[in-house]
Design a protein around this motif. Structure first.
Motif, PDB file in Angstrom:
ATOM      1  N   GLN A   8       0.830  -1.202   0.000  1.00 56.91           N
ATOM      2  CA  GLN A   8       0.000   0.000   0.000  1.00 56.91           C
ATOM      3  C   GLN A   8       0.866   1.254   0.000  1.00 56.91           C
ATOM      4  N   LYS A   9       1.914   1.252   0.813  1.00 56.30           N
ATOM      5  CA  LYS A   9       2.790   2.409   0.900  1.00 56.30           C
ATOM      6  C   LYS A   9       3.520   2.648  -0.416  1.00 56.30           C
ATOM      7  N   ILE A  10       3.988   1.597  -1.055  1.00 53.63           N
ATOM      8  CA  ILE A  10       4.687   1.771  -2.328  1.00 53.63           C
ATOM      9  C   ILE A  10       3.726   2.314  -3.382  1.00 53.63           C
ATOM     10  N   GLY A  11       2.476   1.869  -3.350  1.00 55.79           N
ATOM     11  CA  GLY A  11       1.467   2.368  -4.283  1.00 55.79           C
ATOM     12  C   GLY A  11       1.207   3.854  -4.084  1.00 55.79           C
ATOM     13  N   HIS A  12       1.077   4.290  -2.836  1.00 62.17           N
ATOM     14  CA  HIS A  12       0.872   5.710  -2.529  1.00 62.17           C
ATOM     15  C   HIS A  12       2.078   6.532  -2.982  1.00 62.17           C
ATOM     16  N   SER A  13       3.254   6.006  -2.717  1.00 64.07           N
ATOM     17  CA  SER A  13       4.478   6.715  -3.074  1.00 64.07           C
ATOM     18  C   SER A  13       4.617   6.844  -4.597  1.00 64.07           C
ATOM     19  N   LEU A  14       4.331   5.769  -5.321  1.00 65.61           N
ATOM     20  CA  LEU A  14       4.424   5.812  -6.784  1.00 65.61           C
ATOM     21  C   LEU A  14       3.419   6.798  -7.387  1.00 65.61           C
ATOM     22  N   LEU A  68       7.578  21.903  -5.496  1.00 74.04           N
ATOM     23  CA  LEU A  68       7.477  20.900  -6.556  1.00 74.04           C
ATOM     24  C   LEU A  68       8.137  19.567  -6.184  1.00 74.04           C
ATOM     25  N   TRP A  69       9.027  19.598  -5.206  1.00 71.32           N
ATOM     26  CA  TRP A  69       9.740  18.386  -4.807  1.00 71.32           C
ATOM     27  C   TRP A  69      10.067  18.468  -3.338  1.00 71.32           C
ATOM     28  N   PRO A  70       9.978  17.436  -2.584  1.00 72.82           N
ATOM     29  CA  PRO A  70       9.622  16.068  -2.960  1.00 72.82           C
ATOM     30  C   PRO A  70       8.127  15.950  -3.256  1.00 72.82           C
ATOM     31  N   PRO A  71       7.744  14.858  -3.899  1.00 71.74           N
ATOM     32  CA  PRO A  71       6.334  14.665  -4.238  1.00 71.74           C
ATOM     33  C   PRO A  71       5.453  14.692  -2.993  1.00 71.74           C
ATOM     34  N   LYS A  72       4.380  15.438  -3.055  1.00 70.34           N
ATOM     35  CA  LYS A  72       3.450  15.485  -1.922  1.00 70.34           C
ATOM     36  C   LYS A  72       2.847  14.099  -1.694  1.00 70.34           C
ATOM     37  N   GLY A  73       2.969  13.613  -0.489  1.00 69.59           N
ATOM     38  CA  GLY A  73       2.464  12.293  -0.142  1.00 69.59           C
ATOM     39  C   GLY A  73       3.472  11.177  -0.367  1.00 69.59           C
ATOM     40  N   GLY A  74       4.607  11.485  -0.966  1.00 69.98           N
ATOM     41  CA  GLY A  74       5.627  10.466  -1.219  1.00 69.98           C
ATOM     42  C   GLY A  74       6.483  10.158  -0.005  1.00 69.98           C
ATOM     43  N   PRO A  75       7.175  11.161   0.548  1.00 70.15           N
ATOM     44  CA  PRO A  75       8.060  10.905   1.682  1.00 70.15           C
ATOM     45  C   PRO A  75       7.343  10.354   2.920  1.00 70.15           C
ATOM     46  N   GLU A  76       6.063  10.684   3.077  1.00 72.84           N
ATOM     47  CA  GLU A  76       5.321  10.211   4.249  1.00 72.84           C
ATOM     48  C   GLU A  76       5.197   8.688   4.256  1.00 72.84           C
ATOM     49  N   GLN A  77       5.422   8.050   3.135  1.00 79.67           N
ATOM     50  CA  GLN A  77       5.302   6.599   3.035  1.00 79.67           C
ATOM     51  C   GLN A  77       6.629   5.882   3.304  1.00 79.67           C
ATOM     52  N   ILE A  78       7.701   6.632   3.431  1.00 81.06           N
ATOM     53  CA  ILE A  78       9.033   6.031   3.576  1.00 81.06           C
ATOM     54  C   ILE A  78       9.234   5.513   5.003  1.00 81.06           C
ATOM     55  N   ILE A  79       9.591   4.259   5.090  1.00 85.11           N
ATOM     56  CA  ILE A  79       9.854   3.625   6.379  1.00 85.11           C
ATOM     57  C   ILE A  79      11.345   3.688   6.695  1.00 85.11           C
ATOM     58  N   HIS A  80      12.167   3.469   5.687  1.00 85.24           N
ATOM     59  CA  HIS A  80      13.622   3.473   5.832  1.00 85.24           C
ATOM     60  C   HIS A  80      14.212   4.035   4.547  1.00 85.24           C
ATOM     61  N   ALA A  81      15.215   4.887   4.661  1.00 87.07           N
ATOM     62  CA  ALA A  81      15.862   5.445   3.475  1.00 87.07           C
ATOM     63  C   ALA A  81      17.370   5.397   3.639  1.00 87.07           C
ATOM     64  N   GLN A  82      18.038   5.228   2.539  1.00 85.16           N
ATOM     65  CA  GLN A  82      19.497   5.224   2.519  1.00 85.16           C
ATOM     66  C   GLN A  82      19.924   5.989   1.282  1.00 85.16           C
ATOM     67  N   SER A  83      20.846   6.932   1.443  1.00 88.16           N
ATOM     68  CA  SER A  83      21.316   7.732   0.323  1.00 88.16           C
ATOM     69  C   SER A  83      22.814   7.552   0.138  1.00 88.16           C
ATOM     70  N   CYS A  84      23.238   7.705  -1.107  1.00 86.03           N
ATOM     71  CA  CYS A  84      24.645   7.585  -1.443  1.00 86.03           C
ATOM     72  C   CYS A  84      24.930   8.557  -2.589  1.00 86.03           C
ATOM     73  N   LEU A  85      25.898   9.440  -2.424  1.00 80.32           N
ATOM     74  CA  LEU A  85      26.323  10.330  -3.493  1.00 80.32           C
ATOM     75  C   LEU A  85      27.603   9.750  -4.075  1.00 80.32           C
ATOM     76  N   CYS A  86      27.612   9.556  -5.379  1.00 76.72           N
ATOM     77  CA  CYS A  86      28.742   8.877  -6.026  1.00 76.72           C
ATOM     78  C   CYS A  86      29.362   9.744  -7.111  1.00 76.72           C
TER      79      CYS A  86
END
Length: 95
Positions: A8-14, A68-86
């Motif tokens: 459900q969360k992935i659907g809302h985020s997408l 305009l970013w982040p998508p409204k309603g997108g980040p609220e669905q995130i349970i865990h996030a990991q970022s990497c700048l390469c």
């Protein structure tokens, strides 16, 4: 959290991403891929190709200020996030 809630969360985020991509086009045109895995818990992996950290920061900040970013309603669905700048290695064709 069970698999149904993840789905459900992935659907809302997408849906949030879909509605935000075009309005934030100057920022999102740098998006190379956006996918969710089929093994284990549903998740999103996105890779961005900016010319520099400076370009990323300028675009990200402006799109944030403009709402305009982040998508409204997108980040609220995130349970865990990991970022990497390469950065590409000196031998990389991406340089």
């Amino acid at each position: 959290m069970d698999q149904i809630n993840y789905t459900q969360k992935i659907g809302h985020s997408l849906k949030a991403w879909q509605s935000a991509l075009k309005p934030a086009q100057a920022y999102t045109r740098h998006l190379i891929t956006n996918m969710f895995a089929l093994d284990g818990a549903s998740r999103i992996c996105h890779i961005w190709a900016f010319d520099s950290f400076e370009q990323r920061n300028i675009l990200r900040q402006q799109h944030y200020v403009d709402g305009l970013w982040p998508p409204k309603g997108g980040p609220e669905q995130i349970i865990h996030a990991q970022s990497c700048l390469c950065l590409p290695e000196t031998f990389s064709p991406l340089r």
